[in-house]
Design a protein around this motif. Sequence first.
Motif, PDB file in Angstrom:
ATOM      1  N   LEU A  71       0.820  -1.211   0.000  1.00  0.00           N
ATOM      2  CA  LEU A  71       0.000   0.000   0.000  1.00  0.00           C
ATOM      3  C   LEU A  71       0.854   1.261   0.000  1.00  0.00           C
ATOM      4  O   LEU A  71       0.465   2.282  -0.564  1.00  0.00           O
ATOM      5  N   LYS A  72       2.006   1.209   0.635  1.00  0.00           N
ATOM      6  CA  LYS A  72       2.880   2.382   0.685  1.00  0.00           C
ATOM      7  C   LYS A  72       3.637   2.587  -0.626  1.00  0.00           C
ATOM      8  O   LYS A  72       3.915   3.711  -1.013  1.00  0.00           O
ATOM      9  N   GLU A  73       3.982   1.496  -1.305  1.00  0.00           N
ATOM     10  CA  GLU A  73       4.797   1.581  -2.518  1.00  0.00           C
ATOM     11  C   GLU A  73       4.000   2.056  -3.732  1.00  0.00           C
ATOM     12  O   GLU A  73       4.490   2.836  -4.531  1.00  0.00           O
ATOM     13  N   LYS A  74       2.782   1.581  -3.885  1.00  0.00           N
ATOM     14  CA  LYS A  74       2.006   1.864  -5.094  1.00  0.00           C
ATOM     15  C   LYS A  74       0.853   2.809  -4.784  1.00  0.00           C
ATOM     16  O   LYS A  74       0.428   2.948  -3.647  1.00  0.00           O
ATOM     17  N   ASP A  75       0.340   3.404  -5.844  1.00  0.00           N
ATOM     18  CA  ASP A  75      -0.836   4.254  -5.738  1.00  0.00           C
ATOM     19  C   ASP A  75      -2.064   3.366  -5.544  1.00  0.00           C
ATOM     20  O   ASP A  75      -2.158   2.277  -6.117  1.00  0.00           O
ATOM     21  N   LEU A  76      -3.015   3.831  -4.768  1.00  0.00           N
ATOM     22  CA  LEU A  76      -4.188   3.033  -4.453  1.00  0.00           C
ATOM     23  C   LEU A  76      -4.997   2.676  -5.704  1.00  0.00           C
ATOM     24  O   LEU A  76      -5.499   1.553  -5.821  1.00  0.00           O
ATOM     25  N   THR A  77      -5.089   3.593  -6.649  1.00  0.00           N
ATOM     26  CA  THR A  77      -5.840   3.284  -7.872  1.00  0.00           C
ATOM     27  C   THR A  77      -5.159   2.193  -8.683  1.00  0.00           C
ATOM     28  O   THR A  77      -5.830   1.350  -9.285  1.00  0.00           O
ATOM     29  N   GLU A  78      -3.837   2.181  -8.700  1.00  0.00           N
ATOM     30  CA  GLU A  78      -3.109   1.123  -9.420  1.00  0.00           C
ATOM     31  C   GLU A  78      -3.310  -0.231  -8.734  1.00  0.00           C
ATOM     32  O   GLU A  78      -3.449  -1.259  -9.412  1.00  0.00           O
ATOM     33  N   ILE A  79      -3.318  -0.238  -7.422  1.00  0.00           N
ATOM     34  CA  ILE A  79      -3.537  -1.486  -6.686  1.00  0.00           C
ATOM     35  C   ILE A  79      -4.927  -2.027  -6.991  1.00  0.00           C
ATOM     36  O   ILE A  79      -5.116  -3.223  -7.228  1.00  0.00           O
ATOM     37  N   LYS A  80      -5.928  -1.145  -6.990  1.00  0.00           N
ATOM     38  CA  LYS A  80      -7.290  -1.582  -7.288  1.00  0.00           C
ATOM     39  C   LYS A  80      -7.400  -2.147  -8.697  1.00  0.00           C
ATOM     40  O   LYS A  80      -8.074  -3.154  -8.916  1.00  0.00           O
ATOM     41  N   LYS A  81      -6.749  -1.502  -9.648  1.00  0.00           N
ATOM     42  CA  LYS A  81      -6.803  -1.991 -11.036  1.00  0.00           C
ATOM     43  C   LYS A  81      -6.190  -3.378 -11.159  1.00  0.00           C
ATOM     44  O   LYS A  81      -6.693  -4.239 -11.875  1.00  0.00           O
ATOM     45  N   SER A  82      -5.081  -3.606 -10.459  1.00  0.00           N
ATOM     46  CA  SER A  82      -4.397  -4.892 -10.607  1.00  0.00           C
ATOM     47  C   SER A  82      -5.030  -5.998  -9.767  1.00  0.00           C
ATOM     48  O   SER A  82      -5.144  -7.130 -10.218  1.00  0.00           O
ATOM     49  N   LEU A  83      -5.469  -5.683  -8.545  1.00  0.00           N
ATOM     50  CA  LEU A  83      -5.977  -6.727  -7.657  1.00  0.00           C
ATOM     51  C   LEU A  83      -7.492  -6.910  -7.728  1.00  0.00           C
ATOM     52  O   LEU A  83      -8.001  -7.985  -7.423  1.00  0.00           O
ATOM     53  N   LEU A  84      -8.213  -5.864  -8.105  1.00  0.00           N
ATOM     54  CA  LEU A  84      -9.668  -5.928  -8.160  1.00  0.00           C
ATOM     55  C   LEU A  84     -10.167  -5.491  -9.542  1.00  0.00           C
ATOM     56  O   LEU A  84     -10.796  -4.453  -9.681  1.00  0.00           O
ATOM     57  N   PRO A  85      -9.936  -6.295 -10.562  1.00  0.00           N
ATOM     58  CA  PRO A  85     -10.281  -5.861 -11.921  1.00  0.00           C
ATOM     59  C   PRO A  85     -11.779  -5.682 -12.137  1.00  0.00           C
ATOM     60  O   PRO A  85     -12.188  -4.915 -13.000  1.00  0.00           O
ATOM     61  N   CYS A  86     -12.606  -6.375 -11.397  1.00  0.00           N
ATOM     62  CA  CYS A  86     -14.053  -6.262 -11.597  1.00  0.00           C
ATOM     63  C   CYS A  86     -14.664  -5.144 -10.756  1.00  0.00           C
ATOM     64  O   CYS A  86     -15.881  -5.043 -10.673  1.00  0.00           O
ATOM     65  N   GLN A  87     -13.865  -4.325 -10.112  1.00  0.00           N
ATOM     66  CA  GLN A  87     -14.386  -3.264  -9.275  1.00  0.00           C
ATOM     67  C   GLN A  87     -14.329  -1.900  -9.949  1.00  0.00           C
ATOM     68  O   GLN A  87     -14.902  -0.952  -9.465  1.00  0.00           O
ATOM     69  N   GLY A  88     -13.657  -1.762 -11.033  1.00  0.00           N
ATOM     70  CA  GLY A  88     -13.437  -0.450 -11.630  1.00  0.00           C
ATOM     71  C   GLY A  88     -14.245  -0.209 -12.883  1.00  0.00           C
ATOM     72  O   GLY A  88     -15.462  -0.391 -12.939  1.00  0.00           O
ATOM     73  N   LYS A  89     -13.545   0.216 -13.923  1.00  0.00           N
ATOM     74  CA  LYS A  89     -14.172   0.613 -15.178  1.00  0.00           C
ATOM     75  C   LYS A  89     -14.947  -0.538 -15.804  1.00  0.00           C
ATOM     76  O   LYS A  89     -16.065  -0.351 -16.293  1.00  0.00           O
ATOM     77  N   LEU A  90     -14.377  -1.731 -15.782  1.00  0.00           N
ATOM     78  CA  LEU A  90     -15.047  -2.898 -16.354  1.00  0.00           C
ATOM     79  C   LEU A  90     -16.388  -3.153 -15.668  1.00  0.00           C
ATOM     80  O   LEU A  90     -17.399  -3.443 -16.322  1.00  0.00           O
ATOM     81  N   TRP A  91     -16.418  -3.022 -14.356  1.00  0.00           N
ATOM     82  CA  TRP A  91     -17.650  -3.245 -13.603  1.00  0.00           C
ATOM     83  C   TRP A  91     -18.701  -2.200 -13.965  1.00  0.00           C
ATOM     84  O   TRP A  91     -19.869  -2.517 -14.153  1.00  0.00           O
ATOM     85  N   HIS A  92     -18.294  -0.948 -14.090  1.00  0.00           N
ATOM     86  CA  HIS A  92     -19.239   0.104 -14.449  1.00  0.00           C
ATOM     87  C   HIS A  92     -19.795  -0.110 -15.857  1.00  0.00           C
ATOM     88  O   HIS A  92     -20.984   0.115 -16.102  1.00  0.00           O
ATOM     89  N   GLN A  93     -18.954  -0.556 -16.784  1.00  0.00           N
ATOM     90  CA  GLN A  93     -19.418  -0.837 -18.141  1.00  0.00           C
ATOM     91  C   GLN A  93     -20.431  -1.972 -18.137  1.00  0.00           C
ATOM     92  O   GLN A  93     -21.450  -1.922 -18.824  1.00  0.00           O
TER      93      GLN A  93
END
Length: 114
Positions: A71-93
């Motif tokens: 969490l300290k090394e990476k940006d939170l949005t990048e972590i969400k994109k890599s670890l939670l792919p169905c939570q972001g843009k794809l999920w909204h689409q």
Amino acid sequence: MGNGKYKTGLKGRGDADVSEDLRQAITDCLPSASTFRLEDVSKHFDISADEEDDDDCKTGKEAAQQMIRLLKEKDLTEIKKSLLPCQGKLWHQWCKMNKELNRPQGDDPEIEIS
């Protein structure tokens, strides 16, 4: 007050104020030298307590530290994109497409719904 007797008013006071007064009164009543430690109680009463040198505790602590480093090394949005792919843009689409597919079509939506 004196001799271990305490008074606190309740009228017109919130729960937070009253609980803070109670905590302070209890703290004043207890001797400062006595501390409660689960490790001490477990030695006397056959209660198993997790110890820091236990393998499971070490594994859990290391996993928690690894997550914090991530969490300290990476940006939170990048972590969400890599670890939670169905939570972001794809999920909204997907939600948008699902709404469009299930939206009533035609001249009279009430008939279609019924």
